[in-house]
Scaffold this motif. Structure first.
Motif, PDB file in Angstrom:
ATOM      1  N   VAL A   1      21.902  32.002 -57.183  1.00 54.75           N
ATOM      2  CA  VAL A   1      20.529  31.401 -56.490  1.00 54.75           C
ATOM      3  C   VAL A   1      21.207  30.924 -55.121  1.00 54.75           C
ATOM      4  N   THR A   2      20.513  30.923 -53.939  1.00 54.95           N
ATOM      5  CA  THR A   2      20.897  30.406 -52.629  1.00 54.95           C
ATOM      6  C   THR A   2      21.024  28.929 -52.593  1.00 54.95           C
ATOM      7  N   PRO A   3      21.919  28.483 -52.135  1.00 57.59           N
ATOM      8  CA  PRO A   3      22.033  26.924 -51.979  1.00 57.59           C
ATOM      9  C   PRO A   3      20.991  26.501 -51.352  1.00 57.59           C
ATOM     10  N   ARG A   4      20.320  25.418 -51.390  1.00 53.91           N
ATOM     11  CA  ARG A   4      19.237  24.591 -50.639  1.00 53.91           C
ATOM     12  C   ARG A   4      19.984  23.846 -49.407  1.00 53.91           C
ATOM     13  N   SER A   5      19.183  23.743 -48.443  1.00 57.07           N
ATOM     14  CA  SER A   5      19.681  22.912 -47.372  1.00 57.07           C
ATOM     15  C   SER A   5      19.373  21.534 -47.318  1.00 57.07           C
ATOM     16  N   PHE A   6      18.881  21.157 -48.216  1.00 57.60           N
ATOM     17  CA  PHE A   6      18.402  19.678 -48.300  1.00 57.60           C
ATOM     18  C   PHE A   6      18.936  19.137 -49.656  1.00 57.60           C
ATOM     19  N   GLN A   7      18.799  17.855 -49.819  1.00 55.98           N
ATOM     20  CA  GLN A   7      19.274  17.099 -50.998  1.00 55.98           C
ATOM     21  C   GLN A   7      17.999  16.587 -51.757  1.00 55.98           C
ATOM     22  N   SER A   8      18.254  16.998 -52.987  1.00 53.79           N
ATOM     23  CA  SER A   8      17.160  16.380 -53.891  1.00 53.79           C
ATOM     24  C   SER A   8      17.341  15.073 -54.582  1.00 53.79           C
ATOM     25  N   HIS A   9      16.431  14.151 -54.864  1.00 47.68           N
ATOM     26  CA  HIS A   9      16.673  12.996 -55.406  1.00 47.68           C
ATOM     27  C   HIS A   9      15.554  13.095 -56.508  1.00 47.68           C
ATOM     28  N   TYR A  10      15.984  12.957 -58.208  1.00 47.00           N
ATOM     29  CA  TYR A  10      15.050  13.118 -58.977  1.00 47.00           C
ATOM     30  C   TYR A  10      14.711  11.991 -59.770  1.00 47.00           C
ATOM     31  N   TYR A  11      13.540  11.622 -59.659  1.00 44.56           N
ATOM     32  CA  TYR A  11      12.841  10.273 -60.300  1.00 44.56           C
ATOM     33  C   TYR A  11      11.612  10.634 -61.368  1.00 44.56           C
ATOM     34  N   ALA A  12      11.510  10.110 -62.489  1.00 44.03           N
ATOM     35  CA  ALA A  12      10.569  10.306 -63.565  1.00 44.03           C
ATOM     36  C   ALA A  12       9.871   9.147 -63.944  1.00 44.03           C
ATOM     37  N   LEU A  13       8.570   9.175 -64.209  1.00 43.54           N
ATOM     38  CA  LEU A  13       8.076   7.952 -64.859  1.00 43.54           C
ATOM     39  C   LEU A  13       8.163   8.405 -66.382  1.00 43.54           C
ATOM     40  N   ALA A  14       8.428   7.411 -67.208  1.00 49.23           N
ATOM     41  CA  ALA A  14       8.457   7.522 -68.468  1.00 49.23           C
ATOM     42  C   ALA A  14       7.965   6.461 -69.259  1.00 49.23           C
TER      43      ALA A  14
ATOM     44  N   VAL B   1       8.265  14.854 -71.453  1.00 48.97           N
ATOM     45  CA  VAL B   1       9.339  13.834 -71.412  1.00 48.97           C
ATOM     46  C   VAL B   1      10.747  14.384 -71.507  1.00 48.97           C
ATOM     47  N   THR B   2      10.755  15.374 -72.419  1.00 48.81           N
ATOM     48  CA  THR B   2      12.002  15.950 -73.097  1.00 48.81           C
ATOM     49  C   THR B   2      12.741  16.550 -71.590  1.00 48.81           C
ATOM     50  N   TYR B   3      11.873  17.405 -70.965  1.00 51.28           N
ATOM     51  CA  TYR B   3      12.399  18.092 -69.935  1.00 51.28           C
ATOM     52  C   TYR B   3      12.778  16.984 -68.710  1.00 51.28           C
ATOM     53  N   PHE B   4      12.003  15.940 -68.487  1.00 56.17           N
ATOM     54  CA  PHE B   4      12.402  15.159 -67.504  1.00 56.17           C
ATOM     55  C   PHE B   4      13.236  13.854 -67.726  1.00 56.17           C
ATOM     56  N   ARG B   5      13.975  14.107 -69.127  1.00 56.60           N
ATOM     57  CA  ARG B   5      14.720  12.811 -69.415  1.00 56.60           C
ATOM     58  C   ARG B   5      16.201  12.661 -68.573  1.00 56.60           C
ATOM     59  N   ASP B   6      16.475  13.937 -67.703  1.00 66.39           N
ATOM     60  CA  ASP B   6      17.656  13.841 -66.942  1.00 66.39           C
ATOM     61  C   ASP B   6      17.493  13.243 -65.469  1.00 66.39           C
ATOM     62  N   PHE B   7      16.093  13.115 -65.275  1.00 68.42           N
ATOM     63  CA  PHE B   7      15.644  12.413 -64.125  1.00 68.42           C
ATOM     64  C   PHE B   7      15.931  10.829 -63.993  1.00 68.42           C
ATOM     65  N   ARG B   8      16.157  10.242 -63.198  1.00 72.35           N
ATOM     66  CA  ARG B   8      16.237   8.835 -63.080  1.00 72.35           C
ATOM     67  C   ARG B   8      15.188   8.227 -63.535  1.00 72.35           C
ATOM     68  N   ALA B   9      14.824   7.417 -64.473  1.00 70.43           N
ATOM     69  CA  ALA B   9      13.743   6.830 -64.786  1.00 70.43           C
ATOM     70  C   ALA B   9      13.112   5.699 -63.845  1.00 70.43           C
ATOM     71  N   VAL B  10      12.112   5.695 -63.620  1.00 67.35           N
ATOM     72  CA  VAL B  10      11.443   4.494 -62.629  1.00 67.35           C
ATOM     73  C   VAL B  10      10.133   3.958 -63.292  1.00 67.35           C
ATOM     74  N   GLU B  11       9.898   2.536 -63.019  1.00 72.47           N
ATOM     75  CA  GLU B  11       8.351   2.327 -63.492  1.00 72.47           C
ATOM     76  C   GLU B  11       7.505   2.199 -62.364  1.00 72.47           C
ATOM     77  N   ASP B  12       8.036   2.039 -60.928  1.00 71.53           N
ATOM     78  CA  ASP B  12       7.074   1.878 -60.111  1.00 71.53           C
ATOM     79  C   ASP B  12       7.617   2.014 -58.773  1.00 71.53           C
ATOM     80  N   PHE B  13       6.994   2.289 -57.489  1.00 74.45           N
ATOM     81  CA  PHE B  13       7.249   2.515 -56.315  1.00 74.45           C
ATOM     82  C   PHE B  13       8.400   1.883 -55.648  1.00 74.45           C
ATOM     83  N   THR B  14       8.705   0.408 -56.073  1.00 71.86           N
ATOM     84  CA  THR B  14       9.658  -0.356 -55.455  1.00 71.86           C
ATOM     85  C   THR B  14      10.852   0.314 -55.839  1.00 71.86           C
ATOM     86  N   GLU B  15      11.266   0.569 -57.053  1.00 65.19           N
ATOM     87  CA  GLU B  15      12.442   1.149 -57.331  1.00 65.19           C
ATOM     88  C   GLU B  15      12.955   2.539 -56.658  1.00 65.19           C
ATOM     89  N   ILE B  16      11.807   3.270 -56.464  1.00 68.45           N
ATOM     90  CA  ILE B  16      12.327   4.272 -55.492  1.00 68.45           C
ATOM     91  C   ILE B  16      12.655   4.067 -54.139  1.00 68.45           C
TER      92      ILE B  16
END
Length: 293
Positions: free
Chosen positions: A181-194, A269-284
């Motif tokens: 795959v072609t490397p992306r020119s941006f950095q992604s930050h992953y968050y998930a509600l759980a 839930v299983t798929y997103f378990r590697d994302f950083r778990a957050v509860e609300d907007f303030t954390e992100i």
């Protein structure tokens, strides 16, 4: 460096409202990675953002095409990257939100590209399976691509078939197409509600009831002629088709929608378990502002 804030999570977890809060805070735009909200005919059953929510922040890939124009993960990545480049001309951040993990990965990381499988390759694989079953598929893949055979779940017939179809199409190992795959020119930050499971299931129940009250059955009936399309093979719609054929009562259709929604949420839930778990907007907001300095 340009950055993408990815917000994932299971259905009914509150992704839409969270994404809007984040986008408004950072003054940017949202790309939807919900593989069913792409289609304008599917409004109720996909829990499309309300007109007020869509007006609050600029959204992309929401109801922008018909169910007769299916959008694959690969094509979504191409169109999404183009849209991100446009957003990045005036913003340093963009928000990507959705529950479709494959589409998120395609856009933010890229997918391996495979040749279009030929009918002859499909026929050969079908003949092997019919003649020898799983052991035949294992033997054929071991011969065609020993490297991938050593990595794959050898009891998963569907994966063996997929790899063999690719091998037989151009005579090259399936593994030769991986990790290019072609490397992306941006950095992604992953968050998930759980949210806690009982609470999530309660929200799912209420959402389905709300959809029913707002005309989900009528929407599904209006799409009956398109029931074979990939977009309609999804929870909230596919359960109606047998009911419309009088194969079971309406209560059963509703019961299946709720059950299948819970099952789908569990897989998410299983798929997103590697994302950083957050509860609300303030954390992100706090974490991203720390990153941005």
């Amino acid at each position: 460096m340009k950055r993408v804030i990815v917000i994932g999570g299971p259905t009914a977890s509150g992704k839409t409202s969270l994404a809007i809060e984040v986008a408004r805070h950072f003054g940017t735009e949202i790309i939807s990675a919900d593989s069913r909200q792409f289609y304008r005919e599917m409004r109720i059953g996909t829990a499309r953002p309300s007109p007020e929510e869509l007006a609050a922040v600029s959204h992309h890939f929401v109801a922008d095409r018909s169910v007769t124009e299916p959008l694959s993960a690969g094509r979504f990545a191409e169109e999404g990257l183009h849209r991100l480049r446009e957003i990045f001309t005036s913003h340093d951040l963009a928000v990507v939100v959705g529950g479709s993990g494959l589409f998120i990965r395609a856009l933010c990381e890229g997918l391996d590209e495979f040749p279009e499988v030929t009918q002859e390759a499909r026929r050969r694989v079908e003949e092997i399976e019919a003649r020898e079953g799983l052991s035949g598929l294992q033997r054929a893949l071991r011969e065609a691509d020993p490297a991938y055979f050593g990595e794959v779940d050898q009891q998963n017939g569907r994966r063996l078939q997929r790899a063999l179809r690719v091998c037989f199409t151009e005579g090259l190992p399936y593994s030769s197409y991986l990790n290019k795959v072609t490397p992306r020119s941006f950095q992604s930050h992953y968050y998930a509600l759980a949210p806690e499971r009982a609470y999530l299931y309660q929200r799912i129940e209420k959402r389905v009831d709300h959809m029913l009250a707002n005309g989900l059955e009528e929407e599904a009936r209006s799409l009956l002629a398109y029931q074979q399309l990939p977009a309609l093979q999804t929870v909230g719609y596919q359960e109606w088709w047998p009911y419309f054929r009088e194969e079971y009562p309406r209560d059963r259709a509703i019961e299946l929608i709720k059950r299948n929604s819970r099952r789908y949420a569990k897989r998410q839930v299983t798929y997103f378990r590697d994302f950083r778990a957050v509860e609300d907007f303030t954390e992100i907001a706090a974490q991203m502002e720390a990153v941005l300095g």
